[in-house]
Scaffold this motif. Structure first.
Motif, PDB file in Angstrom:
ATOM      1  N   GLY A  43       5.803  -0.960   7.353  1.00  0.00           N
ATOM      2  CA  GLY A  43       6.153  -1.883   6.483  1.00  0.00           C
ATOM      3  C   GLY A  43       7.367  -1.075   5.652  1.00  0.00           C
ATOM      4  O   GLY A  43       7.681  -0.118   6.029  1.00  0.00           O
ATOM      5  N   PRO A  44       7.800  -1.736   4.724  1.00  0.00           N
ATOM      6  CA  PRO A  44       8.920  -1.121   3.911  1.00  0.00           C
ATOM      7  C   PRO A  44       8.563  -0.311   3.070  1.00  0.00           C
ATOM      8  O   PRO A  44       9.568   0.544   2.279  1.00  0.00           O
ATOM      9  CB  PRO A  44       9.648  -2.247   3.092  1.00  0.00           C
ATOM     10  CG  PRO A  44       8.501  -3.424   3.140  1.00  0.00           C
ATOM     11  CD  PRO A  44       7.789  -3.229   4.309  1.00  0.00           C
ATOM     12  N   ALA A  45       7.350  -0.104   2.484  1.00  0.00           N
ATOM     13  CA  ALA A  45       7.059   0.995   1.600  1.00  0.00           C
ATOM     14  C   ALA A  45       7.187   2.481   2.153  1.00  0.00           C
ATOM     15  O   ALA A  45       6.734   2.665   3.160  1.00  0.00           O
ATOM     16  CB  ALA A  45       5.329   0.843   1.282  1.00  0.00           C
ATOM     17  N   PRO A  46       7.779   3.233   1.071  1.00  0.00           N
ATOM     18  CA  PRO A  46       7.788   4.459   1.223  1.00  0.00           C
ATOM     19  C   PRO A  46       6.318   5.124   1.576  1.00  0.00           C
ATOM     20  O   PRO A  46       5.396   4.741   1.146  1.00  0.00           O
ATOM     21  CB  PRO A  46       8.496   5.253   0.168  1.00  0.00           C
ATOM     22  CG  PRO A  46       9.200   3.971  -0.601  1.00  0.00           C
ATOM     23  CD  PRO A  46       8.251   3.053  -0.112  1.00  0.00           C
ATOM     24  N   ILE A  47       6.423   6.344   2.230  1.00  0.00           N
ATOM     25  CA  ILE A  47       5.208   7.115   2.313  1.00  0.00           C
ATOM     26  C   ILE A  47       4.804   7.765   1.214  1.00  0.00           C
ATOM     27  O   ILE A  47       5.604   8.426   0.342  1.00  0.00           O
ATOM     28  CB  ILE A  47       5.302   8.067   3.311  1.00  0.00           C
ATOM     29  CG1 ILE A  47       5.402   7.579   4.731  1.00  0.00           C
ATOM     30  CG2 ILE A  47       4.110   9.057   3.559  1.00  0.00           C
ATOM     31  CD1 ILE A  47       4.645   6.813   5.358  1.00  0.00           C
ATOM     32  N   PHE A  48       3.615   7.697   0.715  1.00  0.00           N
ATOM     33  CA  PHE A  48       3.006   8.260  -0.671  1.00  0.00           C
ATOM     34  C   PHE A  48       2.993  10.035  -0.331  1.00  0.00           C
ATOM     35  O   PHE A  48       2.258  10.205   0.646  1.00  0.00           O
ATOM     36  CB  PHE A  48       1.901   7.972  -0.888  1.00  0.00           C
ATOM     37  CG  PHE A  48       1.186   8.328  -2.342  1.00  0.00           C
ATOM     38  CD1 PHE A  48       1.609   7.690  -3.254  1.00  0.00           C
ATOM     39  CD2 PHE A  48       0.334   8.983  -2.259  1.00  0.00           C
ATOM     40  CE1 PHE A  48       1.112   8.222  -4.713  1.00  0.00           C
ATOM     41  CE2 PHE A  48      -0.331   9.516  -3.584  1.00  0.00           C
ATOM     42  CZ  PHE A  48       0.148   9.012  -4.536  1.00  0.00           C
ATOM     43  N   ASP A  49       3.826  10.484  -1.285  1.00  0.00           N
ATOM     44  CA  ASP A  49       3.703  11.866  -1.207  1.00  0.00           C
ATOM     45  C   ASP A  49       2.629  12.781  -2.306  1.00  0.00           C
ATOM     46  O   ASP A  49       2.912  13.922  -2.535  1.00  0.00           O
ATOM     47  CB  ASP A  49       5.163  12.671  -1.120  1.00  0.00           C
ATOM     48  CG  ASP A  49       5.779  12.203  -2.317  1.00  0.00           C
ATOM     49  OD1 ASP A  49       5.415  11.697  -3.086  1.00  0.00           O
ATOM     50  OD2 ASP A  49       6.878  12.635  -2.522  1.00  0.00           O
TER      51      ASP A  49
END
Length: 197
Positions: free
Chosen positions: A52-58
């Motif tokens: 999906g469009p959500a960035p990866i949580f870092d």
């Protein structure tokens, strides 16, 4: 780690282990810097393998993303009929709280985790109303899209959120032996903001 995730981490260092009576819990992501917005909602990073469009949580392992935040505050926030939106992340939190309640409602009569997984798969695989459509239940809270592209991004992002939320929820509402957890299932008849998805 981005600056707004660092901000969120610091905010959570003060979160109590017990909930204050009469207090609505808002999202720690409301002051996120640089996050994309769709229909007045932040597109926030997720710790997920769901596309999906959500960035990866870092963030670090102990840090909560928006899905974990919604699950963490669910039982406390569900008792409120009013919720003052303080930022774009609150709209995501409101939606996820309603979605979690819907999931629990759909599973209230199941006896096994396997049956619960089937229900949640069906729930997340199907279509759902989005802003700009007449049957979208949060029309007074979430603004309508400015165009088709924004609406499509909203749909893709919230589909990703729904799938990730359902994936994490199933392990909370069922005990290790596969039976329902009454301390989650008891919320099946509650309504948040007197609304349902």
């Amino acid at each position: 780690m981005s600056s707004w995730i660092l901000l969120r981490t610091r905010q959570y260092s003060a979160v109590p282990t017990s909930f204050a009576v009469g207090m609505v819990y808002h999202s720690a992501f409301n002051n996120a810097q640089g996050a994309q917005q769709v229909c007045g909602c932040y597109v926030l990073p997720l710790r997920t393998e769901t596309r999906g469009p959500a960035p990866i949580f870092d963030g670090e392992e102990k840090d909560r993303d928006i899905v974990e935040e919604a699950l963490f505050f669910f039982k406390a926030n569900l008792f409120f009929r009013n919720f003052e939106v303080q930022g774009p992340a609150d709209r995501v939190l409101i939606y996820l709280t309603l979605f979690i309640q819907k999931c629990i409602k759909e599973m209230e009569k199941v006896k096994t985790k396997a049956d619960g997984q089937k229900i949640l798969h069906s729930l997340t695989a199907g279509d759902f109303p989005v802003p700009g459509e007449s049957n979208f239940p949060l029309g007074g809270i979430v603004p309508a899209p400015k165009g088709t592209d924004e609406q499509n991004t909203f749909r893709a992002y919230f589909k990703q959120l729904r799938e990730e939320t359902a994936k994490r929820l199933i392990d909370r509402v069922f005990l290790p032996d596969g039976s329902p957890d009454k301390f989650w299932m008891c919320f099946s008849k509650k309504k948040f903001l007197n609304k349902t998805l």
